[in-house]
Design a protein around this motif. Structure first.
Motif, PDB file in Angstrom:
ATOM      1  N   VAL A  57      47.686  33.304 -14.100  1.00  0.00           N
ATOM      2  CA  VAL A  57      48.993  32.778 -13.719  1.00  0.00           C
ATOM      3  C   VAL A  57      48.896  31.267 -13.624  1.00  0.00           C
ATOM      4  O   VAL A  57      48.063  30.731 -12.892  1.00  0.00           O
ATOM      5  N   ASP A  58      49.765  30.565 -14.370  1.00  0.00           N
ATOM      6  CA  ASP A  58      49.879  29.110 -14.304  1.00  0.00           C
ATOM      7  C   ASP A  58      51.201  28.773 -13.638  1.00  0.00           C
ATOM      8  O   ASP A  58      52.255  29.262 -14.062  1.00  0.00           O
ATOM      9  N   ASN A  59      51.163  27.953 -12.591  1.00  0.00           N
ATOM     10  CA  ASN A  59      52.382  27.470 -11.960  1.00  0.00           C
ATOM     11  C   ASN A  59      52.807  26.227 -12.735  1.00  0.00           C
ATOM     12  O   ASN A  59      52.208  25.164 -12.602  1.00  0.00           O
ATOM     13  N   ILE A  60      53.834  26.357 -13.567  1.00  0.00           N
ATOM     14  CA  ILE A  60      54.310  25.242 -14.376  1.00  0.00           C
ATOM     15  C   ILE A  60      55.610  24.663 -13.810  1.00  0.00           C
ATOM     16  O   ILE A  60      56.281  23.880 -14.468  1.00  0.00           O
ATOM     17  N   GLY A  61      55.916  25.052 -12.576  1.00  0.00           N
ATOM     18  CA  GLY A  61      57.098  24.545 -11.904  1.00  0.00           C
ATOM     19  C   GLY A  61      56.752  23.447 -10.911  1.00  0.00           C
ATOM     20  O   GLY A  61      55.628  22.945 -10.882  1.00  0.00           O
ATOM     21  N   ARG A  86      46.253  26.894 -11.693  1.00  0.00           N
ATOM     22  CA  ARG A  86      46.008  28.144 -12.419  1.00  0.00           C
ATOM     23  C   ARG A  86      45.174  29.066 -11.535  1.00  0.00           C
ATOM     24  O   ARG A  86      44.217  28.636 -10.907  1.00  0.00           O
ATOM     25  N   LYS A  87      45.551  30.338 -11.509  1.00  0.00           N
ATOM     26  CA  LYS A  87      44.791  31.348 -10.779  1.00  0.00           C
ATOM     27  C   LYS A  87      44.482  32.503 -11.721  1.00  0.00           C
ATOM     28  O   LYS A  87      45.343  32.945 -12.482  1.00  0.00           O
ATOM     29  N   GLU A  88      43.250  32.981 -11.656  1.00  0.00           N
ATOM     30  CA  GLU A  88      42.842  34.166 -12.396  1.00  0.00           C
ATOM     31  C   GLU A  88      42.633  35.282 -11.383  1.00  0.00           C
ATOM     32  O   GLU A  88      41.871  35.126 -10.436  1.00  0.00           O
ATOM     33  N   ILE A  89      43.331  36.390 -11.596  1.00  0.00           N
ATOM     34  CA  ILE A  89      43.310  37.491 -10.650  1.00  0.00           C
ATOM     35  C   ILE A  89      42.797  38.742 -11.348  1.00  0.00           C
ATOM     36  O   ILE A  89      43.360  39.161 -12.366  1.00  0.00           O
ATOM     37  N   GLN A  90      41.747  39.334 -10.797  1.00  0.00           N
ATOM     38  CA  GLN A  90      41.252  40.585 -11.356  1.00  0.00           C
ATOM     39  C   GLN A  90      42.182  41.705 -10.904  1.00  0.00           C
ATOM     40  O   GLN A  90      42.455  41.865  -9.713  1.00  0.00           O
ATOM     41  N   LEU A  91      42.678  42.460 -11.860  1.00  0.00           N
ATOM     42  CA  LEU A  91      43.583  43.569 -11.590  1.00  0.00           C
ATOM     43  C   LEU A  91      42.859  44.879 -11.879  1.00  0.00           C
ATOM     44  O   LEU A  91      42.363  45.094 -12.977  1.00  0.00           O
ATOM     45  N   LEU A  92      42.800  45.731 -10.875  1.00  0.00           N
ATOM     46  CA  LEU A  92      42.203  47.045 -11.074  1.00  0.00           C
ATOM     47  C   LEU A  92      43.197  47.949 -11.799  1.00  0.00           C
ATOM     48  O   LEU A  92      44.407  47.687 -11.787  1.00  0.00           O
ATOM     49  N   LYS A  93      42.706  48.985 -12.411  1.00  0.00           N
ATOM     50  CA  LYS A  93      43.556  49.927 -13.124  1.00  0.00           C
ATOM     51  C   LYS A  93      44.714  50.371 -12.236  1.00  0.00           C
ATOM     52  O   LYS A  93      44.504  50.761 -11.093  1.00  0.00           O
ATOM     53  N   GLY A  94      45.942  50.250 -12.739  1.00  0.00           N
ATOM     54  CA  GLY A  94      47.124  50.674 -11.995  1.00  0.00           C
ATOM     55  C   GLY A  94      47.688  49.637 -11.041  1.00  0.00           C
ATOM     56  O   GLY A  94      48.702  49.885 -10.401  1.00  0.00           O
ATOM     57  N   SER A  95      47.065  48.460 -10.937  1.00  0.00           N
ATOM     58  CA  SER A  95      47.573  47.407 -10.048  1.00  0.00           C
ATOM     59  C   SER A  95      48.875  46.837 -10.590  1.00  0.00           C
ATOM     60  O   SER A  95      49.122  46.846 -11.796  1.00  0.00           O
ATOM     61  N   LYS A  96      49.692  46.333  -9.681  1.00  0.00           N
ATOM     62  CA  LYS A  96      50.936  45.673 -10.056  1.00  0.00           C
ATOM     63  C   LYS A  96      50.895  44.241  -9.550  1.00  0.00           C
ATOM     64  O   LYS A  96      50.448  43.985  -8.434  1.00  0.00           O
ATOM     65  N   LEU A  97      51.370  43.327 -10.384  1.00  0.00           N
ATOM     66  CA  LEU A  97      51.363  41.900 -10.075  1.00  0.00           C
ATOM     67  C   LEU A  97      52.796  41.453  -9.822  1.00  0.00           C
ATOM     68  O   LEU A  97      53.690  41.738 -10.617  1.00  0.00           O
ATOM     69  N   ALA A 107      56.637  30.045 -13.905  1.00  0.00           N
ATOM     70  CA  ALA A 107      55.263  30.510 -14.049  1.00  0.00           C
ATOM     71  C   ALA A 107      55.015  30.993 -15.466  1.00  0.00           C
ATOM     72  O   ALA A 107      55.909  31.546 -16.114  1.00  0.00           O
ATOM     73  N   LYS A 108      53.800  30.795 -15.915  1.00  0.00           N
ATOM     74  CA  LYS A 108      53.340  31.355 -17.183  1.00  0.00           C
ATOM     75  C   LYS A 108      52.286  32.392 -16.834  1.00  0.00           C
ATOM     76  O   LYS A 108      51.365  32.120 -16.065  1.00  0.00           O
ATOM     77  N   VAL A 109      52.439  33.589 -17.362  1.00  0.00           N
ATOM     78  CA  VAL A 109      51.534  34.693 -17.046  1.00  0.00           C
ATOM     79  C   VAL A 109      50.971  35.265 -18.346  1.00  0.00           C
ATOM     80  O   VAL A 109      51.714  35.477 -19.297  1.00  0.00           O
ATOM     81  N   LYS A 110      49.656  35.488 -18.354  1.00  0.00           N
ATOM     82  CA  LYS A 110      49.051  36.182 -19.491  1.00  0.00           C
ATOM     83  C   LYS A 110      48.004  37.148 -18.958  1.00  0.00           C
ATOM     84  O   LYS A 110      47.520  37.003 -17.833  1.00  0.00           O
ATOM     85  N   PHE A 111      47.691  38.130 -19.763  1.00  0.00           N
ATOM     86  CA  PHE A 111      46.728  39.162 -19.391  1.00  0.00           C
ATOM     87  C   PHE A 111      45.607  39.185 -20.406  1.00  0.00           C
ATOM     88  O   PHE A 111      45.822  38.976 -21.594  1.00  0.00           O
ATOM     89  N   GLU A 112      44.411  39.461 -19.908  1.00  0.00           N
ATOM     90  CA  GLU A 112      43.245  39.535 -20.775  1.00  0.00           C
ATOM     91  C   GLU A 112      42.429  40.753 -20.400  1.00  0.00           C
ATOM     92  O   GLU A 112      42.388  41.158 -19.241  1.00  0.00           O
ATOM     93  N   ALA A 113      41.760  41.300 -21.391  1.00  0.00           N
ATOM     94  CA  ALA A 113      40.827  42.403 -21.132  1.00  0.00           C
ATOM     95  C   ALA A 113      39.575  41.840 -20.493  1.00  0.00           C
ATOM     96  O   ALA A 113      39.175  40.716 -20.772  1.00  0.00           O
ATOM     97  N   ILE A 114      38.973  42.626 -19.624  1.00  0.00           N
ATOM     98  CA  ILE A 114      37.696  42.233 -19.032  1.00  0.00           C
ATOM     99  C   ILE A 114      36.606  42.882 -19.896  1.00  0.00           C
ATOM    100  O   ILE A 114      36.580  44.112 -20.012  1.00  0.00           O
ATOM    101  N   PRO A 115      35.751  42.040 -20.488  1.00  0.00           N
ATOM    102  CA  PRO A 115      34.715  42.599 -21.372  1.00  0.00           C
ATOM    103  C   PRO A 115      33.719  43.467 -20.630  1.00  0.00           C
ATOM    104  O   PRO A 115      33.488  43.402 -19.486  1.00  0.00           O
TER     105      PRO A 115
END
Length: 115
Positions: A57-61, A86-97, A107-115
């Motif tokens: 999550v990037d706060n662009i405001g 910018r904050k990087e938040i680990q999301l467990l399976k089924g989590s809601k942001l 805000a700008k939000v993107k998601f990435e897979a955890i290798p």
């Protein structure tokens, strides 16, 4: 040499397909679900919601807001994010942001897979 440029282009396109990015405009006193509500909602699609993933999550405001993570209806984390941060938040399976804002924000939000 042409093959190198082609491979770089393919790598760049693959990277853009790997992550999902969205920009959200937050109104005053607004709480917005970013993941988990499905079609027709003001939410970004997390292509990795069935596994552990990373939310960026990037706060662009110009104002701070709170990132809230919920798991099975329970609040797991609340994270304050200041402008230009910018904050990087680990999301467990089924989590809601969620993004919670008392003042207008963006805000700008993107998601990435955890290798």
């Amino acid at each position: 040499m042409k093959k190198i440029y082609f491979l770089l282009l393919v790598a760049a396109l693959a990277q853009s397909c790997i992550s999902q990015k969205s920009v959200f405009v937050l109104g005053p006193a607004q709480s917005m679900s970013i993941t988990g509500l499905g079609a027709g909602q003001d939410a970004a699609y997390n292509p990795y919601s069935d596994e552990n993933s990373l939310g960026v999550v990037d706060n662009i405001g110009k104002n701070s807001f709170v990132i809230r993570v919920q798991q099975e209806g329970e609040i797991v984390k609340r994270i304050l994010i200041d402008p230009d941060e910018r904050k990087e938040i680990q999301l467990l399976k089924g989590s809601k942001l969620y993004l919670d804002s008392e003042l207008p924000g963006k805000a700008k939000v993107k998601f990435e897979a955890i290798p």
